[in-house]
Design an enzyme around this catalytic site. Sequence first.
Site, PDB file in Angstrom:
ATOM      1  N   THR A 234       5.259   6.827  -6.440  1.00  9.91           N
ATOM      2  CA  THR A 234       6.077   5.759  -5.864  1.00  9.91           C
ATOM      3  C   THR A 234       5.516   4.404  -6.283  1.00  9.91           C
ATOM      4  O   THR A 234       4.300   4.244  -6.391  1.00  9.91           O
ATOM      5  CB  THR A 234       6.099   5.917  -4.329  1.00  9.91           C
ATOM      6  OG1 THR A 234       6.619   7.216  -4.037  1.00  9.91           O
ATOM      7  CG2 THR A 234       6.980   4.868  -3.675  1.00  9.91           C
TER       8      THR A 234
ATOM      9  N   GLY B 161      -6.520  -1.497   0.466  1.00 11.46           N
ATOM     10  CA  GLY B 161      -5.505  -2.328   1.123  1.00 11.46           C
ATOM     11  C   GLY B 161      -5.957  -3.778   1.177  1.00 11.46           C
ATOM     12  O   GLY B 161      -7.139  -4.077   1.000  1.00 11.46           O
TER      13      GLY B 161
ATOM     14  N   TYR C 122      -9.252  14.401  -4.459  1.00 12.22           N
ATOM     15  CA  TYR C 122      -7.964  13.962  -3.917  1.00 12.22           C
ATOM     16  C   TYR C 122      -7.065  15.163  -3.654  1.00 12.22           C
ATOM     17  O   TYR C 122      -6.575  15.355  -2.541  1.00 12.22           O
ATOM     18  CB  TYR C 122      -7.313  13.003  -4.909  1.00 12.22           C
ATOM     19  CG  TYR C 122      -6.000  12.396  -4.451  1.00 12.22           C
ATOM     20  CD1 TYR C 122      -5.978  11.408  -3.469  1.00 12.22           C
ATOM     21  CD2 TYR C 122      -4.792  12.799  -5.010  1.00 12.22           C
ATOM     22  CE1 TYR C 122      -4.773  10.833  -3.063  1.00 12.22           C
ATOM     23  CE2 TYR C 122      -3.590  12.229  -4.610  1.00 12.22           C
ATOM     24  CZ  TYR C 122      -3.587  11.248  -3.639  1.00 12.22           C
ATOM     25  OH  TYR C 122      -2.396  10.682  -3.236  1.00 12.22           O
TER      26      TYR C 122
HETATM   27  P1  NAD Z   1      -2.986   2.366  -1.233  1.00 10.77           P
HETATM   28  O1  NAD Z   1      -4.288   2.590  -1.884  1.00 10.77           O
HETATM   29  O2  NAD Z   1      -2.278   1.082  -1.475  1.00 10.77           O
HETATM   30  O3  NAD Z   1      -3.090   2.550   0.340  1.00 10.77           O
HETATM   31  C1  NAD Z   1      -4.059   3.330   0.975  1.00 10.77           C
HETATM   32  C2  NAD Z   1      -4.555   2.560   2.183  1.00 10.77           C
HETATM   33  O4  NAD Z   1      -5.513   3.363   2.898  1.00 10.77           O
HETATM   34  C3  NAD Z   1      -5.284   1.262   1.803  1.00 10.77           C
HETATM   35  O5  NAD Z   1      -4.843   0.217   2.633  1.00 10.77           O
HETATM   36  C4  NAD Z   1      -6.754   1.587   2.048  1.00 10.77           C
HETATM   37  O6  NAD Z   1      -7.540   0.446   2.314  1.00 10.77           O
HETATM   38  C5  NAD Z   1      -6.635   2.534   3.206  1.00 10.77           C
HETATM   39  N1  NAD Z   1      -7.802   3.416   3.371  1.00 10.77           N
HETATM   40  C6  NAD Z   1      -8.428   4.141   2.401  1.00 10.77           C
HETATM   41  N2  NAD Z   1      -9.451   4.822   2.927  1.00 10.77           N
HETATM   42  C7  NAD Z   1      -9.470   4.532   4.256  1.00 10.77           C
HETATM   43  C8  NAD Z   1     -10.301   4.919   5.339  1.00 10.77           C
HETATM   44  N3  NAD Z   1     -11.336   5.760   5.156  1.00 10.77           N
HETATM   45  N4  NAD Z   1     -10.045   4.408   6.575  1.00 10.77           N
HETATM   46  C9  NAD Z   1      -9.009   3.551   6.767  1.00 10.77           C
HETATM   47  N5  NAD Z   1      -8.203   3.140   5.773  1.00 10.77           N
HETATM   48  C10 NAD Z   1      -8.436   3.628   4.538  1.00 10.77           C
HETATM   49  O7  NAD Z   1      -2.061   3.607  -1.662  1.00 10.77           O
HETATM   50  P2  NAD Z   1      -0.540   3.934  -1.334  1.00 10.77           P
HETATM   51  O8  NAD Z   1       0.143   4.155  -2.610  1.00 10.77           O
HETATM   52  O9  NAD Z   1       0.008   2.979  -0.349  1.00 10.77           O
HETATM   53  O10 NAD Z   1      -0.700   5.368  -0.650  1.00 10.77           O
HETATM   54  C11 NAD Z   1      -0.578   5.558   0.755  1.00 10.77           C
HETATM   55  C12 NAD Z   1      -0.664   7.045   1.069  1.00 10.77           C
HETATM   56  O11 NAD Z   1       0.390   7.739   0.393  1.00 10.77           O
HETATM   57  C13 NAD Z   1      -1.970   7.698   0.604  1.00 10.77           C
HETATM   58  O12 NAD Z   1      -2.378   8.619   1.581  1.00 10.77           O
HETATM   59  C14 NAD Z   1      -1.590   8.407  -0.671  1.00 10.77           C
HETATM   60  O13 NAD Z   1      -2.390   9.530  -0.901  1.00 10.77           O
HETATM   61  C15 NAD Z   1      -0.144   8.797  -0.379  1.00 10.77           C
HETATM   62  N6  NAD Z   1       0.597   8.955  -1.643  1.00 10.77           N
HETATM   63  C16 NAD Z   1       1.010   7.873  -2.354  1.00 10.77           C
HETATM   64  C17 NAD Z   1       1.693   8.062  -3.555  1.00 10.77           C
HETATM   65  C18 NAD Z   1       2.178   6.916  -4.374  1.00 10.77           C
HETATM   66  O14 NAD Z   1       2.709   7.166  -5.470  1.00 10.77           O
HETATM   67  N7  NAD Z   1       2.112   5.681  -3.949  1.00 10.77           N
HETATM   68  C19 NAD Z   1       1.946   9.368  -4.028  1.00 10.77           C
HETATM   69  C20 NAD Z   1       1.479  10.441  -3.265  1.00 10.77           C
HETATM   70  C21 NAD Z   1       0.832  10.225  -2.066  1.00 10.77           C
END
Ligand code: NAD
Length: 314
Positions: A175, A36, A145
């Site tokens: 997404t 992030g 994961y």
């Molecule tokens: P992203 O990597 O942009 O966001 C993840 C966020 O979690 C980041 O801000 C990161 O810094 C934070 N983070 C990671 N480890 C952490 C920790 N130990 N403590 C605190 N913060 C932590 O990804 P995204 O696409 O925004 O995904 C968000 C959520 O949605 C995730 O859990 C992901 O698994 C889930 N997801 C996303 C998608 C997609 O296509 N975007 C699909 C399936 C699931």
Amino acid sequence: MRILITGGAGFLGSHLCDRLLGEGHEVICMDNFFTGRKRNVLHLMENPLFELMRHDVTDPFKLEVDQIYNLACPASPVHYQHNPIKTIKTSVMGAINCLGSGKRVGARVFQASTSEVYGDPDPSVHPQPESYWGNVNPIGIRSCYDEGKRAAETLFMDYHRQNGVDIRIARIFNTYGPRMCPDDGRVVSNFIVQALQGKDITVYGEGQQTRSFCYCDDLIDGFVSLMNQEAVIGPMNIGNPGEFTILELAQKVIAQTGSHSKIIHEALPQDDPKQRQPDITQAQKVLGWEPTITLDEGLKPTIAYFDKVLSEGS
Ligand code: NAD
Ligand code: UDP
């Protein structure tokens, strides 16, 4: 309400912050800034209802909140494979810490789960309904994961059954949209950045594998709607059933950017799912939700975003 969003400075988390603040809620955005970025929430810093908290979700926390959205976890294969032990710890210990908080203060807890719980789905199960148990390699390079998210779902269900914690589980399919990390390695960001920079577009394998791409605004509508209804706890698929081969995506990006980039083929990563499409019958019936933004429409603001980020050099 006062609402905690873990992973709130990430791609989806920051859009969720915007949405919940727009509805007049107080938002605590917790992030360790692994993937992030502060720039995703910079525009919220002056909002008195917004609080940014640097904290790792694997460390316990005590917060008085009404709802918790647990999004903390790297989502791109490149990022979640960077430190696989940390990835699975984030899913498992993050779930335990969020559920423990929910149990203590009576908050409803939402889990951002994933279509990866279906692994590389059996071709006979297409599209994938929530009842499908999946086909996941438990010892491969994606398992930190996939199995982390599966264990998190187990924890959510057991805290619900054993301790009566109020939960919701969404299974998110691929997404995309503004605020994805330009260098996070996911296919939409990779192709757009490569096209805008005139670099080769890297299609892994023949490009015949499919994904179903949901625009972020549609997804956030689905999240909030699942969280705030009383009929079901999930798991519920939230995604766009529009299914495209990766080669088709590359061609769309080239057409929309007007790029002269050429498509090259690179090795297909290990355990890469061959096809994936959400069955969203449950979301349609229970939430009255379905996506409204096609891939062609959603690519426009996404390309505009990356164009701006690249021209600013940030
Ligand atoms: P992203 O990597 O942009 O966001 C993840 C966020 O979690 C980041 O801000 C990161 O810094 C934070 N983070 C990671 N480890 C952490 C920790 N130990 N403590 C605190 N913060 C932590 O990804 P995204 O696409 O925004 O995904 C968000 C959520 O949605 C995730 O859990 C992901 O698994 C889930 N997801 C996303 C998608 C997609 O296509 N975007 C699909 C399936 C699931
Ligand atoms: N992919 C690709 N080129 C890239 C990045 C990804 O062909 O530069 C492919 C990848 O092999 C997979 C699909 O695009 O088949 C989606 O990959 P992504 O990492 O975005 O998400 P996931 O595999 O987790 O669905």
